[in-house]
Write a protein that holds these residues in place. Structure first.
Motif, PDB file in Angstrom:
ATOM      1  N   TYR A 645      70.311  75.016  38.997  1.00 56.49           N
ATOM      2  CA  TYR A 645      69.063  74.265  39.185  1.00 56.49           C
ATOM      3  C   TYR A 645      67.865  75.209  39.266  1.00 56.49           C
ATOM      4  N   LEU A 646      68.017  76.330  39.975  1.00 58.63           N
ATOM      5  CA  LEU A 646      66.901  77.278  40.099  1.00 58.63           C
ATOM      6  C   LEU A 646      66.508  77.854  38.743  1.00 58.63           C
ATOM      7  N   SER A 647      67.507  78.210  37.927  1.00 49.50           N
ATOM      8  CA  SER A 647      67.193  78.759  36.602  1.00 49.50           C
ATOM      9  C   SER A 647      66.473  77.715  35.760  1.00 49.50           C
ATOM     10  N   PHE A 648      66.836  76.451  35.948  1.00 43.85           N
ATOM     11  CA  PHE A 648      66.174  75.342  35.238  1.00 43.85           C
ATOM     12  C   PHE A 648      64.747  75.149  35.754  1.00 43.85           C
ATOM     13  N   LYS A 649      64.615  75.132  37.093  1.00 51.16           N
ATOM     14  CA  LYS A 649      63.294  74.917  37.710  1.00 51.16           C
ATOM     15  C   LYS A 649      62.329  76.054  37.379  1.00 51.16           C
ATOM     16  N   ASN A 650      62.858  77.260  37.219  1.00 47.71           N
ATOM     17  CA  ASN A 650      62.019  78.424  36.916  1.00 47.71           C
ATOM     18  C   ASN A 650      61.784  78.623  35.429  1.00 47.71           C
ATOM     19  N   HIS A 651      62.315  77.744  34.613  1.00 44.14           N
ATOM     20  CA  HIS A 651      62.096  77.823  33.166  1.00 44.14           C
ATOM     21  C   HIS A 651      60.595  77.666  32.882  1.00 44.14           C
ATOM     22  N   PRO A 652      60.043  78.485  31.995  1.00 39.16           N
ATOM     23  CA  PRO A 652      58.591  78.411  31.744  1.00 39.16           C
ATOM     24  C   PRO A 652      58.112  77.047  31.261  1.00 39.16           C
ATOM     25  N   ASN A 653      59.029  76.218  30.734  1.00 39.66           N
ATOM     26  CA  ASN A 653      58.612  74.899  30.234  1.00 39.66           C
ATOM     27  C   ASN A 653      58.821  73.774  31.254  1.00 39.66           C
ATOM     28  N   PHE A 654      59.281  74.119  32.451  1.00 36.95           N
ATOM     29  CA  PHE A 654      59.591  73.071  33.435  1.00 36.95           C
ATOM     30  C   PHE A 654      58.358  72.228  33.780  1.00 36.95           C
ATOM     31  N   ILE A 655      57.310  72.883  34.258  1.00 35.72           N
ATOM     32  CA  ILE A 655      56.086  72.148  34.619  1.00 35.72           C
ATOM     33  C   ILE A 655      55.395  71.576  33.378  1.00 35.72           C
ATOM     34  N   PRO A 656      55.228  72.359  32.287  1.00 42.18           N
ATOM     35  CA  PRO A 656      54.605  71.787  31.081  1.00 42.18           C
ATOM     36  C   PRO A 656      55.336  70.553  30.556  1.00 42.18           C
ATOM     37  N   TYR A 657      56.672  70.548  30.645  1.00 45.02           N
ATOM     38  CA  TYR A 657      57.458  69.402  30.179  1.00 45.02           C
ATOM     39  C   TYR A 657      57.116  68.148  30.986  1.00 45.02           C
ATOM     40  N   LEU A 658      57.069  68.310  32.315  1.00 42.18           N
ATOM     41  CA  LEU A 658      56.717  67.168  33.163  1.00 42.18           C
ATOM     42  C   LEU A 658      55.294  66.692  32.891  1.00 42.18           C
ATOM     43  N   GLU A 659      54.392  67.633  32.689  1.00 41.95           N
ATOM     44  CA  GLU A 659      52.989  67.281  32.466  1.00 41.95           C
ATOM     45  C   GLU A 659      52.757  66.623  31.111  1.00 41.95           C
ATOM     46  N   GLN A 660      53.423  67.159  30.075  1.00 34.22           N
ATOM     47  CA  GLN A 660      53.113  66.726  28.713  1.00 34.22           C
ATOM     48  C   GLN A 660      54.064  65.685  28.143  1.00 34.22           C
ATOM     49  N   MET A 661      55.318  65.652  28.622  1.00 34.82           N
ATOM     50  CA  MET A 661      56.320  64.775  28.016  1.00 34.82           C
ATOM     51  C   MET A 661      56.761  63.626  28.921  1.00 34.82           C
ATOM     52  N   SER A 662      56.381  63.672  30.184  1.00 33.79           N
ATOM     53  CA  SER A 662      56.786  62.603  31.102  1.00 33.79           C
ATOM     54  C   SER A 662      55.574  61.769  31.510  1.00 33.79           C
ATOM     55  N   THR A 663      55.826  60.818  32.396  1.00 32.38           N
ATOM     56  CA  THR A 663      54.764  59.913  32.871  1.00 32.38           C
ATOM     57  C   THR A 663      54.155  60.381  34.187  1.00 32.38           C
ATOM     58  N   LEU A 664      54.416  61.634  34.569  1.00 30.37           N
ATOM     59  CA  LEU A 664      54.022  62.133  35.884  1.00 30.37           C
ATOM     60  C   LEU A 664      52.566  61.855  36.217  1.00 30.37           C
ATOM     61  N   LYS A 665      51.659  62.199  35.302  1.00 30.08           N
ATOM     62  CA  LYS A 665      50.231  62.081  35.625  1.00 30.08           C
ATOM     63  C   LYS A 665      49.754  60.633  35.663  1.00 30.08           C
ATOM     64  N   TYR A 666      50.593  59.706  35.209  1.00 29.20           N
ATOM     65  CA  TYR A 666      50.176  58.297  35.184  1.00 29.20           C
ATOM     66  C   TYR A 666      50.455  57.582  36.501  1.00 29.20           C
ATOM     67  N   TYR A 667      51.291  58.192  37.358  1.00 32.71           N
ATOM     68  CA  TYR A 667      51.611  57.550  38.644  1.00 32.71           C
ATOM     69  C   TYR A 667      50.358  57.319  39.485  1.00 32.71           C
ATOM     70  N   ALA A 668      49.435  58.263  39.428  1.00 30.95           N
ATOM     71  CA  ALA A 668      48.223  58.165  40.249  1.00 30.95           C
ATOM     72  C   ALA A 668      47.349  56.987  39.832  1.00 30.95           C
ATOM     73  N   LYS A 669      47.585  56.455  38.622  1.00 30.17           N
ATOM     74  CA  LYS A 669      46.721  55.383  38.098  1.00 30.17           C
ATOM     75  C   LYS A 669      47.273  53.988  38.360  1.00 30.17           C
ATOM     76  N   THR A 670      48.422  53.899  39.026  1.00 32.79           N
ATOM     77  CA  THR A 670      49.081  52.596  39.152  1.00 32.79           C
ATOM     78  C   THR A 670      48.540  51.710  40.271  1.00 32.79           C
ATOM     79  N   ASN A 671      47.793  52.289  41.217  1.00 33.55           N
ATOM     80  CA  ASN A 671      47.229  51.513  42.340  1.00 33.55           C
ATOM     81  C   ASN A 671      48.285  50.775  43.155  1.00 33.55           C
ATOM     82  N   ILE A 672      49.445  51.429  43.347  1.00 28.99           N
ATOM     83  CA  ILE A 672      50.481  50.743  44.129  1.00 28.99           C
ATOM     84  C   ILE A 672      50.526  51.212  45.576  1.00 28.99           C
ATOM     85  N   GLY A 673      49.967  52.382  45.859  1.00 28.38           N
ATOM     86  CA  GLY A 673      50.009  52.886  47.226  1.00 28.38           C
ATOM     87  C   GLY A 673      48.731  53.602  47.568  1.00 28.38           C
ATOM     88  N   SER A 674      48.486  53.752  48.866  1.00 24.20           N
ATOM     89  CA  SER A 674      47.238  54.380  49.306  1.00 24.20           C
ATOM     90  C   SER A 674      47.293  55.895  49.204  1.00 24.20           C
TER      91      SER A 674
END
Length: 861
Positions: A645-674
């Protein structure tokens, strides 16, 4: 007549009814819905066929448009996608309601894990007295949190409740009307709720579900196991976080905290008033009627005319009810005694607080606040802190903090965080005065890293003119390192005279919270769960050494990646080296509505938690103790999984993948929680600041569910490759803890669907990264099937597996639309002159698709 197998009951009472009522839904006269209802099954089939043929989401949507929409423009395609989203959201509600209605039919409410089962086992094994002793000292505490994983707005939750009742009664007219109402009710909130709104939404569950279920459970035990004698122990306790959880939520103010506490008190008094009003119609005989009328009037005034004023005390209420009870027994042949006992039980359970409002803040905030406070005293009163306080060692600071006292005024501090933190301590005192001690008597320090974090918080109470605070200070250990150091931290506290004296005042009990969500995010699935298990053993040992009864409070979310899944099995699997006199768990978002949303599901799950404690402490003493060899195998497995898991988490594409290929940044726009979706306000995504919910939720939206399995396959493969497979096989066969761990991981795999994102393997930047995830998925699936002796995932839970398959089929078009929109956004952003307006439309599609996907999974975030 024989009872049908569980899967047949599911097919008959859930699947068949869904097909019938979904066909009714299609025929309802909504604008354009007839066209949508006709086209959606076709699109669903094309998605299913397309992914089998390894087509991309873009190819699937374009094929559908060319075949059925005839010369459709991009606007036409967007229009049908939005209509599909709206339709699928409502299909999921329909399925939820049908499954809720069938809950007591599909699940054996009197079978294994039920109160009846507990009683019959104790009778059969002649352990009645042992069971009574256990129940006099055992507690379940379910703590409702406001973590944003519930996407249904209040109006829709109300429809689900009414629709469930109509389906249970097979009332077709009501069902048609409610489906029509559902079609016209908005599913999205234009503005974020504030913490008070969240509190009001969750109090609905307290009033309508937990109040009745908890009372009935204790009443059953009192009548059938205690032979009518009162249980002195409040067996079921409720906790509450909305309005008190300040960690990362700047919108929780002192005013809101006090307002939520008042609402909790008003709500429980309203429940009592309704029961008193019903009793008034029954207790009409001489010597009782006047007393009942007086209580009803005082409760009525306290609820409807009070403006914060209470016209009856808890002691007076209990005393008068006991007086009425005695008169009924002595003079009226115990007429309606059962109903009065039922109310007395609830008053003993819930007092005037209903649920304890926990206050929580992050240790990093405390560091800043405490520095501010020390600096203030160094300028104004040199007798409180020595001038060189900041240069002292931890041990020297302990001595200073052990003797601090003061009377801080929050108003003298310019820093808002300092002011609010001091006010939160003082708010606890106010709430205790109004609601009783149980109104708010727990202060949780999240991200606790040292004994100093606890001592500074303890000093904060003493500096707020509270010499002996009637408050439990609860450290929350989350990261792998903090879990491994937890026992040493607690030993420093136990051996400190001032803190030891505080614990004596708290009946020598110490509550310690352990975080599954952030633990998994930090160290992966195996390491997090095993680290928590070991931490509990070490904390139990050190606590017993100093005569402290330790209570573990587990911060669990819905999915296995956040400590969810078959939770009660974990508690049944704990051996004698882990203190287990209380089961305390956080319940949040979808888990509240799916596991505790109806009277049946709430009763079933609370009884299972209670049964888990009984199984471990009464019926299975010592049965689940792991041997040294088994612990060694788990250590090795966790270590191997952690490395992967650590080798995966430390992969240079780990954060870019979440930012560019997932819905991560859209959670803040859902207005479901304070709450904000990350702790810092920085534009740059820092993994440490990322909250576990959007982290786990983003993997779930990708149908990859990485946090629930990554590293498991690699760890097991090592034992296979080194001819040691028999060791892990024996561990699986003999350890309920390990078996439950792997079964929950299987659930994460069963909810994964890699054909959805298979197009990513050709991506020049992320292709290799996607392949790493897929390879680990395949290896984990292969080896989990091997160790379980199964041909398919979850084959030993056929009804659960069937439910997942139907839900996944309902949302497959939604997932396809989401991926299509993400692909179009990436395409548009690469153009020389991106069409910003069109990008925003596709971003809206992505955000809207989050709702249905999350609701369908029921435990995906």
């Amino acid at each position: 007549m024989y009872t049908l197998p569980k899967i047949e009951r599911f097919n008959q009472d859930v699947l068949s009814k869904y097909n019938i009522y979904n066909s009714v839904f299609i025929t309802l006269p909504f604008h354009s819905i007839d066209n949508t209802g006709a086209l959606l099954p076709l699109f669903s089939d094309i998605c299913d066929t397309g992914f089998k043929k390894q087509e991309t989401p873009k190819e699937i949507v374009d094929f559908f448009a060319n075949r059925y929409l005839h010369n459709a423009s991009e606007a036409d395609k967007i229009d049908i996608m939005f209509r599909f989203i709206q339709y699928i959201e409502r299909q999921i509600v329909l399925f939820d309601a049908i499954e809720d209605a069938a809950f007591p039919i599909v699940n054996n409410m009197e079978g294994r894990g039920s109160l009846r089962d507990i009683k019959e086992k104790s009778d059969a094994k002649n352990k009645q007295e042992e069971l009574i002793d256990f129940l006099e000292d055992f507690n379940i505490r379910t703590v409702l949190t406001a973590h944003p994983t519930q996407f249904y707005p209040g109006a829709v939750l109300g429809i689900i409740n009414d629709l469930t009742e109509a389906i249970r009664n097979n009332n077709l007219l009501d069902i048609k009307q409610l489906l029509a109402q559902l079609g016209k009710t908005p599913f999205i909130q234009n503005e974020k709720p504030n913490p008070f709104d969240e509190a009001v939404s969750l109090i609905w569950y307290l009033e309508n579900v937990f109040y009745h279920t908890s009372g009935e459970m204790v009443h059953y035990l009192q009548k059938n196991i205690f032979e009518g004698n009162s249980i002195k122990n409040p067996l079921i306790k409720l906790g509450f976080w909305p309005g008190g959880d300040r960690d990362g939520n700047p919108f929780v103010t002192t005013e809101i905290t006090l307002k939520v506490a008042e609402r909790l008190r008003t709500s429980i008094l309203k429940c009592y008033y309704i029961e008193m009003r019903d009793l008034k119609r029954k207790l009409t005989f001489s010597g009782v009627d006047t007393l009942v009328n007086q209580l009803e009037q005082k409760l009525y005034r306290s609820v409807f005319y009070s403006k914060g004023e209470i016209f009856i005390t808890l002691d007076e209420f209990k005393s008068q009810l006991s007086k009425i009870k005695q008169i009924i027994i002595d003079q009226h042949q115990s007429l309606y005694l059962d109903e009065l006992d039922a109310l007395l039980i609830k008053v003993n359970l819930f007092g005037f607080h209903f649920a304890s409002l926990d206050i929580r803040q992050n240790s990093k905030i405390h560091d800043s606040v405490f520095n501010d406070i020390v600096t203030y005293y160094l300028k104004t009163d040199e007798s409180v802190f020595p001038k060189n306080y900041f240069e002292l060692t931890e041990e020297e600071k302990f001595k200073v903090l052990s003797n601090t006292s003061g009377n801080l005024d929050p108003a003298v501090f310019e820093n808002e965080l300092t002011r609010l933190t001091i006010e939160s301590v003082q708010a606890i005192k106010t709430i205790q005065q109004n609601n009783g001690e149980f109104g708010a008597n727990r202060y949780i320090i999240s991200n606790n890293e040292s004994a100093l974090n606890v001592m500074e918080t303890f000093a904060l109470f003493r500096l707020s003119n509270w010499e002996d605070p009637t408050v439990d200070i609860i450290p929350l250990f989350e990261s792998v390192d903090d879990l491994q150091n937890a026992h040493a931290i607690m030993e420093k506290l136990y051996t400190n005279p001032a803190y030891a004296k505080h614990l004596i005042n708290r009946n020598n009990k110490q509550t310690i919270m352990l975080g599954f969500s952030d633990g998994t995010k930090d160290g992966g699935y195996l390491m997090a769960n095993w680290s928590i298990y070991k931490a509990k053993e070490e904390l139990t040992e050190v606590s017993r050494k100093y005569g402290i009864k330790v209570i573990f409070f587990d911060g669990r979310g819905g999915p296995p990646a956040r400590g969810g899944g078959k939770t009660h099995k974990f508690y049944a699997s704990l051996g004698p080296n882990i203190e287990n006199n209380e089961i305390q768990v956080t319940v949040q978002g979808q888990t509240i509505s799916s596991n505790f949303g109806t009277l049946d599901s709430c009763r079933y799950n609370l009884e299972n938690l209670l049964s888990a404690g009984v199984t471990n402490q009464v019926f299975g003493k010592g049965d689940n103790e792991l041997t040294l060899e088994e612990k060694g195998i788990l250590d090795r497995l966790a270590g191997l999984g952690y490395e992967k898991y650590l080798s995966f988490k430390n992969h240079p594409n780990f954060i870019p993948y979440l930012e560019q290929m997932s819905t991560l940044k859209y959670y803040a726009k859902t207005n479901i929680g304070s709450r904000p979706s990350k702790r810092s306000k920085s534009e740059h995504l820092d993994f440490a600041d990322l909250r576990a919910i959007p982290f786990v939720g983003s993997w779930s939206q990708l149908k990859q569910n990485v946090p629930g399995f990554f590293g498991v396959g690699s760890a097991l493969k090592h034992f296979e490759d080194t001819n040691q497979w028999n060791k892990v096989q024996d561990l699986y066969d003999n350890s309920l803890f390990f078996k439950t761990l792997l079964e929950n991981s299987m659930m994460s795999l069963a909810k994964s669907f890699f054909p959805l994102t298979a197009y990513m393997r050709k991506d020049p930047q992320f292709g290799e990264f996607w392949q790493i995830i897929y390879d680990e998925f395949l290896e984990t699936k292969r080896l989990l099937l091997k160790i379980a002796g199964h041909k398919e995932l979850m084959e030993n839970y056929p009804d659960g597996k069937a439910s997942i398959q139907i839900r996944e089929r309902i949302v497959l078009p939604l997932l396809t639309i989401q991926q299509y929109a993400l692909l179009r956004i990436n395409e548009l952003n690469k153009e020389k002159s991106p069409d910003e307006a069109l990008i925003k439309v596709y971003e809206k599609i992505v955000t809207r698709s989050l709702f249905g996907n999350t609701n369908a999974s029921r435990n995906s975030a």
